[in-house]
Motif scaffolding. Structure first.
Motif, PDB file in Angstrom:
ATOM      1  N   ARG A 120      -5.034  18.675  39.866  1.00 30.42           N
ATOM      2  CA  ARG A 120      -6.394  18.151  39.892  1.00 30.42           C
ATOM      3  C   ARG A 120      -6.755  17.594  41.270  1.00 30.42           C
ATOM      4  O   ARG A 120      -7.930  17.608  41.672  1.00 30.42           O
ATOM      5  N   LEU A 121      -5.749  17.102  41.999  1.00 32.06           N
ATOM      6  CA  LEU A 121      -6.019  16.360  43.225  1.00 32.06           C
ATOM      7  C   LEU A 121      -5.612  17.062  44.511  1.00 32.06           C
ATOM      8  O   LEU A 121      -6.083  16.702  45.588  1.00 32.06           O
ATOM      9  N   LYS A 124      -8.379  18.405  46.966  1.00 33.21           N
ATOM     10  CA  LYS A 124      -9.516  17.554  47.309  1.00 33.21           C
ATOM     11  C   LYS A 124      -9.488  17.181  48.791  1.00 33.21           C
ATOM     12  O   LYS A 124      -8.436  16.879  49.352  1.00 33.21           O
ATOM     13  N   GLU A 127     -10.639  11.243  48.942  1.00 31.59           N
ATOM     14  CA  GLU A 127      -9.784  10.521  48.010  1.00 31.59           C
ATOM     15  C   GLU A 127     -10.481  10.328  46.670  1.00 31.59           C
ATOM     16  O   GLU A 127     -11.679  10.069  46.598  1.00 31.59           O
ATOM     17  N   GLU A 128      -9.709  10.461  45.613  1.00 29.50           N
ATOM     18  CA  GLU A 128     -10.172  10.166  44.264  1.00 29.50           C
ATOM     19  C   GLU A 128      -9.136   9.285  43.579  1.00 29.50           C
ATOM     20  O   GLU A 128      -7.934   9.449  43.804  1.00 29.50           O
ATOM     21  N   TRP A 130      -7.781   7.923  39.789  1.00 29.57           N
ATOM     22  CA  TRP A 130      -7.778   8.204  38.357  1.00 29.57           C
ATOM     23  C   TRP A 130      -6.857   7.218  37.653  1.00 29.57           C
ATOM     24  O   TRP A 130      -5.910   6.701  38.256  1.00 29.57           O
ATOM     25  N   GLN A 145     -11.408   9.577  35.617  1.00 28.18           N
ATOM     26  CA  GLN A 145     -11.696   9.386  37.041  1.00 28.18           C
ATOM     27  C   GLN A 145     -12.383   8.040  37.253  1.00 28.18           C
ATOM     28  O   GLN A 145     -13.323   7.687  36.541  1.00 28.18           O
ATOM     29  N   SER A 147     -13.013   6.825  40.763  1.00 30.73           N
ATOM     30  CA  SER A 147     -13.803   6.832  41.996  1.00 30.73           C
ATOM     31  C   SER A 147     -13.664   8.178  42.687  1.00 30.73           C
ATOM     32  O   SER A 147     -12.722   8.930  42.444  1.00 30.73           O
ATOM     33  N   HIS A 148     -14.613   8.455  43.579  1.00 27.96           N
ATOM     34  CA  HIS A 148     -14.610   9.686  44.358  1.00 27.96           C
ATOM     35  C   HIS A 148     -15.139   9.363  45.745  1.00 27.96           C
ATOM     36  O   HIS A 148     -16.209   8.792  45.895  1.00 27.96           O
ATOM     37  N   GLY A 149     -14.346   9.696  46.759  1.00 29.40           N
ATOM     38  CA  GLY A 149     -14.836   9.531  48.113  1.00 29.40           C
ATOM     39  C   GLY A 149     -14.291   8.334  48.849  1.00 29.40           C
ATOM     40  O   GLY A 149     -14.665   8.078  49.983  1.00 29.40           O
ATOM     41  N   HIS A 177      -3.902   8.214  42.785  1.00 30.60           N
ATOM     42  CA  HIS A 177      -4.912   8.701  43.712  1.00 30.60           C
ATOM     43  C   HIS A 177      -4.264   9.587  44.763  1.00 30.60           C
ATOM     44  O   HIS A 177      -3.041   9.645  44.875  1.00 30.60           O
TER      45      HIS A 177
END
Length: 228
Positions: A120-121, A124, A127-128, A130, A145, A147-149, A177
């Protein structure tokens, strides 16, 4: 000199016929992908075209899976339809891997968390964060999830993570993350975030199993390092 088209090959060397005769395991990655795209371009077979693309990906499907639509259509002979087919096939491969991990009876190690989240990561470019929710027997409930970014104390709200835990009757959680840079070493912000999650989860009598930092091919575990 132009290369022979696949239809001019010996019957046993054609990807589709080879698959029917010997099964998919007998085919190379380029041959399997050639079946998906169907054709190459004048003078270049679908197999040769996919060999060229895979060569640029260090012959790694993981690298191919990171290619964007624009990057794939840069190759002569790969239009949008073929590029989308390749991207869809790579995504299916990732989802199959995730399903295999989800079937495990217990998620009680850093490797289990990494295996669950890496597909999943790993691709990317930001940063995300989970949270992985589990019951008291370390059986997976779901991943959420947060956060994103960016990963910092304001972007990742521990209250939201614990709210999801309570709503799903989770008694064990793991924070996870990614580091797109490939550096697994935690930052000071990562340390502060881990400390906040530990204090808050203890207060709510929820066990923080681990905080795992994921990169493409490696990970860092706070628990394994004796920091939880």
């Amino acid at each position: 000199m132009d290369e022979m088209s696949i239809t001019q090959w010996a019957m046993e060397d054609r990807p589709r016929e080879k698959l029917m005769a010997h099964g998919p395991a007998a085919l190379s990655n380029a041959e399997l992908l050639a079946i998906l795209i169907g054709s190459g371009q004048p003078g270049v077979s679908a197999v040769t075209l996919m060999k060229q693309i895979l060569h640029d990906c260090q012959d790694m499907l993981n690298v191919l899976g990171k290619k964007s639509l624009t990057e794939l259509t840069h190759y002569k002979g790969i239009g949008e339809a073929k590029a989308i087919t390749i991207m869809a096939a790579c995504e299916l491969g990732k989802r199959r891997q995730m399903e295999e991990v989800r079937k495990r009876d217990r998620m009680n190690s850093s490797k289990d968390i990494y295996d669950l989240m890496v597909e999943r990561l790993r691709d990317k470019d930001v940063e995300e964060a989970w949270v992985v929710l589990m019951n008291q027997n370390f059986r997976l409930i779901k991943e959420v999830q947060l956060s994103h970014g960016g990963i910092n104390e304001t972007a990742v709200d521990v209250r939201i993570a614990l709210k999801h835990a309570l709503l799903n009757n989770a008694t064990v959680i793991a924070l996870c993350h990614n580091h797109p840079s490939g550096n697994t070493h935690p930052s000071k912000e990562d340390d502060r975030l881990t400390e906040r999650f530990k204090k808050a989860s203890d207060l709510m009598r929820i066990s923080l199993l681990d905080h795992v930092i994921v990169t493409d091919g490696n990970y860092y575990s706070y628990r394994d390092e004796g920091r939880l």
